[in-house]
Design an enzyme around this catalytic site. Sequence first.
Site, PDB file in Angstrom:
ATOM      1  N   ARG A  46      36.771 -69.145 -21.792  1.00  0.00           N
ATOM      2  CA  ARG A  46      37.255 -67.765 -21.583  1.00  0.00           C
ATOM      3  C   ARG A  46      36.193 -66.793 -22.077  1.00  0.00           C
ATOM      4  O   ARG A  46      35.900 -65.780 -21.461  1.00  0.00           O
ATOM      5  CB  ARG A  46      38.596 -67.518 -22.280  1.00  0.00           C
ATOM      6  CG  ARG A  46      38.979 -66.045 -22.220  1.00  0.00           C
ATOM      7  CD  ARG A  46      40.436 -65.700 -22.475  1.00  0.00           C
ATOM      8  NE  ARG A  46      41.185 -66.627 -23.274  1.00  0.00           N
ATOM      9  CZ  ARG A  46      41.101 -66.702 -24.617  1.00  0.00           C
ATOM     10  NH1 ARG A  46      40.315 -65.896 -25.290  1.00  0.00           N
ATOM     11  NH2 ARG A  46      41.830 -67.576 -25.257  1.00  0.00           N
ATOM     12  N   TYR A  98      40.770 -45.555  -4.711  1.00  0.00           N
ATOM     13  CA  TYR A  98      41.327 -46.828  -4.257  1.00  0.00           C
ATOM     14  C   TYR A  98      42.807 -46.873  -4.675  1.00  0.00           C
ATOM     15  O   TYR A  98      43.130 -46.558  -5.831  1.00  0.00           O
ATOM     16  CB  TYR A  98      40.546 -47.983  -4.890  1.00  0.00           C
ATOM     17  CG  TYR A  98      41.130 -49.337  -4.582  1.00  0.00           C
ATOM     18  CD1 TYR A  98      41.110 -49.847  -3.288  1.00  0.00           C
ATOM     19  CD2 TYR A  98      41.708 -50.110  -5.582  1.00  0.00           C
ATOM     20  CE1 TYR A  98      41.654 -51.087  -3.000  1.00  0.00           C
ATOM     21  CE2 TYR A  98      42.246 -51.352  -5.301  1.00  0.00           C
ATOM     22  CZ  TYR A  98      42.220 -51.835  -4.004  1.00  0.00           C
ATOM     23  OH  TYR A  98      42.764 -53.063  -3.734  1.00  0.00           O
ATOM     24  N   ASP A 170      32.972 -46.436  -9.980  1.00  0.00           N
ATOM     25  CA  ASP A 170      33.344 -47.561  -9.120  1.00  0.00           C
ATOM     26  C   ASP A 170      32.344 -47.555  -7.960  1.00  0.00           C
ATOM     27  O   ASP A 170      32.387 -46.693  -7.089  1.00  0.00           O
ATOM     28  CB  ASP A 170      34.789 -47.370  -8.628  1.00  0.00           C
ATOM     29  CG  ASP A 170      35.257 -48.514  -7.723  1.00  0.00           C
ATOM     30  OD1 ASP A 170      34.406 -49.219  -7.161  1.00  0.00           O
ATOM     31  OD2 ASP A 170      36.495 -48.681  -7.584  1.00  0.00           O
ATOM     32  N   LYS A 195      34.209 -57.549  -2.568  1.00  0.00           N
ATOM     33  CA  LYS A 195      33.810 -56.867  -1.349  1.00  0.00           C
ATOM     34  C   LYS A 195      32.365 -57.214  -0.972  1.00  0.00           C
ATOM     35  O   LYS A 195      32.089 -58.349  -0.680  1.00  0.00           O
ATOM     36  CB  LYS A 195      34.048 -55.365  -1.529  1.00  0.00           C
ATOM     37  CG  LYS A 195      35.419 -55.021  -2.160  1.00  0.00           C
ATOM     38  CD  LYS A 195      36.610 -55.356  -1.277  1.00  0.00           C
ATOM     39  CE  LYS A 195      37.941 -55.302  -2.008  1.00  0.00           C
ATOM     40  NZ  LYS A 195      38.243 -54.035  -2.673  1.00  0.00           N
TER      41      LYS A 195
HETATM   42  C1  PLP Z   1      39.129 -53.592  -3.716  1.00  0.00           C
HETATM   43  C2  PLP Z   1      38.762 -52.473  -4.582  1.00  0.00           C
HETATM   44  C3  PLP Z   1      39.113 -52.466  -5.938  1.00  0.00           C
HETATM   45  C4  PLP Z   1      39.932 -53.576  -6.566  1.00  0.00           C
HETATM   46  O1  PLP Z   1      39.239 -54.783  -6.599  1.00  0.00           O
HETATM   47  P1  PLP Z   1      39.971 -56.221  -6.503  1.00  0.00           P
HETATM   48  O2  PLP Z   1      38.804 -57.158  -6.497  1.00  0.00           O
HETATM   49  O3  PLP Z   1      40.745 -56.232  -5.225  1.00  0.00           O
HETATM   50  O4  PLP Z   1      40.847 -56.352  -7.682  1.00  0.00           O
HETATM   51  C5  PLP Z   1      38.710 -51.377  -6.693  1.00  0.00           C
HETATM   52  N1  PLP Z   1      38.000 -50.363  -6.165  1.00  0.00           N
HETATM   53  C6  PLP Z   1      37.652 -50.339  -4.860  1.00  0.00           C
HETATM   54  C7  PLP Z   1      36.877 -49.181  -4.329  1.00  0.00           C
HETATM   55  C8  PLP Z   1      38.011 -51.377  -4.017  1.00  0.00           C
HETATM   56  O5  PLP Z   1      37.687 -51.339  -2.726  1.00  0.00           O
END
Ligand code: PLP
Length: 380
Positions: A46, A98, A170, A195
Amino acid sequence: MKFGTKAIHAGQEPDPTTGAVMTPIYQTSTFWQASPGKHQGYAYARGKNPTRSALEKCLAELEGAKYGLCFSSGMGSIDAVVKLLRPGDEVITGDDLYGGTYRMFTKVFAHFGLVFHFIDMKNPENIRKHITSKTKMIWLETPTNPTMQIIDIEACAVIAKEHKLILAVDNTFASPYLQNPLALGADIVMHSVTKYIGGHSDVIMGALCLNDEKLYTELAFIHNSCGATPGPMDSFLVLRGIKTLHLRMERHCLNGRIIAEYLKTHPKIDKLYWPGFPDHPNHAIAKKQMRDFGGMISFSLKGNKQEDAFRLASSMKVFTLAESLGGVESLINHPATMTHASIPKAEREHAGVTDSLLRLSVGIEDVTDLLADLKQALDA
Ligand SMILES: *Cc1c(COP(=O)(O)O)cnc(C)c1O
């Protein structure tokens, strides 16, 4: 080293015990200790696992950061950042976030006494109006999801520094290939690795990259204490995916541009959101802080009818109707009922997430087939 070389080599060396060129999947939860506390840097997975460590190093190098931390999802990484705060603290954030981030802020952390201000950040001076003695953090996304607003990271960093606020960005939509927020003055970069970085729609993962040692120590403590850490197999899959990040991004951008230009002239399209157009409200800032404009495009339809958007989304043959983005395959999504369904109607419409809005994640297929698919669906 340049980006493409780092994408392939950073954090990775032939395995010292066997010479394996690819980082092994250390599928173990625990590690041998010669005497209590005397181990080779790894005690319990972990806290640390060698496959994950290689990935964390690689991601840090791609963001020009000293430190990287990988989480079992993007949300897990955002959760860790918010846990830096204390009850009563205030966060200033954007009005086009998001959906999952908005949901976590309003439905989870608001109950712990944290206060979130969702504001228009297109003009960063707006931020100043919302700063109080309790403000601790600015959380921003750029380009935003799904209306592709561009927020000036450097200008936000100036304000954050003046008021000693943590600036967290982000960077999911841009990927480290297109934009490096730390170089523009941000303190923390967050990614949904799920992504573009993973890139093959087969892993859920998140990451944080940063330079500040004190902040890193705190986040690493939360990381291990709260435990949203990814496994070695997922870490391996992402290391593998990253090796083509630069090539994939080049094609995402190229295909994105061709499709955005095609949609621009189509008579059924109402609003079209893509930061590469010179008439995009913050195009100049996009040009300044991004290497290229990416493959994310949103558009609404004339007449703004949900059934028209549904019909179009369901009649696509190469684009797959699904949530998520950033994979090699092209996806289409209806934000109002899918990714952004947790945002109240009035709020989402204010942000441009109308009933007919559709979001494309343009993949790296042959663009001729993508264009033909859009044409058959739009002209049907
Ligand atoms: C998908 C996404 C998230 C969340 O990420 P997960 O891997 O699905 O938990 C946060 N911010 C943006 C801009 C996203 O596209």
